[in-house]
Design an enzyme around this catalytic site. Structure first.
Site, PDB file in Angstrom:
ATOM      1  N   LYS A 147       0.685  -1.104   0.000  1.00  0.00           N
ATOM      2  CA  LYS A 147       0.347   0.022  -0.268  1.00  0.00           C
ATOM      3  C   LYS A 147       0.529   1.463   0.054  1.00  0.00           C
ATOM      4  O   LYS A 147       1.865   1.281   0.676  1.00  0.00           O
ATOM      5  CB  LYS A 147      -0.886  -0.051   1.642  1.00  0.00           C
ATOM      6  CG  LYS A 147      -2.444   0.765   0.994  1.00  0.00           C
ATOM      7  CD  LYS A 147      -2.741   0.620   2.495  1.00  0.00           C
ATOM      8  CE  LYS A 147      -4.069   1.958   2.144  1.00  0.00           C
ATOM      9  NZ  LYS A 147      -4.931   2.305   3.261  1.00  0.00           N
ATOM     10  N   SER A 203      -9.920   1.821   2.678  1.00  0.00           N
ATOM     11  CA  SER A 203      -8.673   2.775   1.964  1.00  0.00           C
ATOM     12  C   SER A 203      -8.120   2.009   1.195  1.00  0.00           C
ATOM     13  O   SER A 203      -7.056   2.150  -0.291  1.00  0.00           O
ATOM     14  CB  SER A 203      -8.238   3.603   2.449  1.00  0.00           C
ATOM     15  OG  SER A 203      -7.638   2.920   3.479  1.00  0.00           O
ATOM     16  N   SER A 209     -10.058  -0.837   6.992  1.00  0.00           N
ATOM     17  CA  SER A 209      -9.906  -0.435   5.035  1.00  0.00           C
ATOM     18  C   SER A 209      -8.997  -1.800   4.647  1.00  0.00           C
ATOM     19  O   SER A 209      -8.827  -1.605   3.953  1.00  0.00           O
ATOM     20  CB  SER A 209      -8.574   0.179   5.114  1.00  0.00           C
ATOM     21  OG  SER A 209      -8.909   2.329   5.899  1.00  0.00           O
TER      22      SER A 209
END
Length: 349
Positions: free
Chosen positions: A57, A132, A156
């Site tokens: 990420k 996210s 997330s």
């Protein structure tokens, strides 16, 4: 093995027109991977994860790719060192395919509030990939990487995993080191994993679940050994038989679909067959969880993002996206001395 066979049968039953087809000439039609490594990194040839493809990420520090956090504030920023999770993965032989897209600083649930643009759902390009960590989930679902490393503050990892049809794992706080993770809510942030199977998640977790002196919140070795010893004694004695499993009544909300309810009931039945005692319990504070989460997370975010002042890091907070700016402003307010007694202190309790 029974679970894997079931998943294979379900995949064969998915209509061909529902499967995502990558447009010709597009390197990543999903917009899941936003940066690729600058140069090939040496991999451990005999490591347990040799040749496994991994994505990180964009809020995990890595010298191979920019650490943008999906924000224009850090669009040109490359970390001077690697996060602990990537260092461990690299030592185990994993190969980095790139940095995955995310909502700006992890503040979002659809991976659309990103300087890199929106990530599309691999099963239906018109639907949300979740957030996210939407780029991580989409990359795994599409086969871009075998395992993706994301972060989870308030769902997330779990949300995009559900929406993209992959396995999402949020570990207990402190199980995996956060060193090198750009903080959103420090008391809530965890490094999470996404993969197609629970077996792959377990394999990577065994590499990452270790003490780390670079992270003061990471579980020390003696605590891990004590937990392992207690679990081992329990399993050797009687396994799951006799365990009491509580089903919280507050989580049976009317939004649950019939299919979700059936899956839930099947899980309860499977636990009973294993010898567990499944009982109804009540958690009266569940209704306060969401407002408490937002109050604490936003207050911590306002403090953590204060470092991005354009002097030491990034371009300054003046270029923050709308959602991130909104959360920072709200967090700054609830942390004020005049407001904290009515908002932040009750939420922390």
């Amino acid at each position: 093995m029974k679970t894997l066979a079931t998943l294979r049968r379900l995949r064969r039953r998915i209509p061909q027109h529902r499967r995502y087809t990558q447009p010709a000439g597009s390197p990543d039609a999903l917009n899941a991977i936003v940066h690729t490594p600058k140069h090939a990194q040496p991999a451990t040839p005999t490591g347990p994860l040799h040749a496994w493809t991994v994505s990180l990420k964009s809020n995990l520090s890595c010298t191979q790719t920019p650490t943008t956090c999906g924000s224009p504030v850090l669009q040109q920023y490359t970390a001077p060192g690697d996060s602990t999770v990537w260092r461990l993965l690299q030592q185990a032989g994993a190969r980095l395919v790139g940095a995955s897209n995310m909502d700006e600083f992890g503040m979002g649930a659809h991976t659309r509030d990103s300087v890199h643009g929106r990530t599309r759902n691999p099963w239906d390009a018109q639907r949300s990939a979740g957030g996210s960590s939407g780029g991580a989930a989409a990359a795994v679902a599409r086969g871009v990487c075998r395992v993706a490393v994301g972060s989870d503050t308030g769902g997330s990892v779990r949300l995009p995993a559900a929406w993209c049809g992959v396995v999402g794992y949020k570990p207990s706080y402190g199980l995996i080191s956060r060193a090198g993770l750009v903080a959103y809510g420090s008391s809530l942030d965890t490094v999470g994993l996404l993969a197609r199977t629970p077996c792959d998640v377990r394999s990577v977790l065994s590499i990452l679940a270790h003490p780390d002196t670079r992270d003061m919140t990471c579980m020390p070795a003696d605590l891990r050994q004590r937990i392992a010893r207690l679990c081992g004694e329990r399993n050797a004695r009687r396994g799951a038989r006799g365990l009491r499993v509580g089903v919280a009544q507050e989580t049976w909300v009317h939004e649950l679909s019939p299919a979700s309810l059936r899956a839930w009931r099947r899980a309860c039945s499977a636990l009973r067959e294993m010898g567990c005692s499944v009982e109804r319990v009540t958690l009266p504070h569940v209704r306060d969880a969401l407002p408490a989460y937002y109050t604490v997370a936003l207050a911590e975010a306002a403090s953590n993002l204060a470092r991005f002042d354009g002097v030491r890091y990034g371009e300054g907070r003046g270029v923050l996206g709308k959602e991130a700016a909104r959360r920072v402003l709200l967090g700054g307010y609830v942390a004020l001395a005049e407001a904290s007694q009515g908002f932040l202190r009750p939420a922390q309790r």
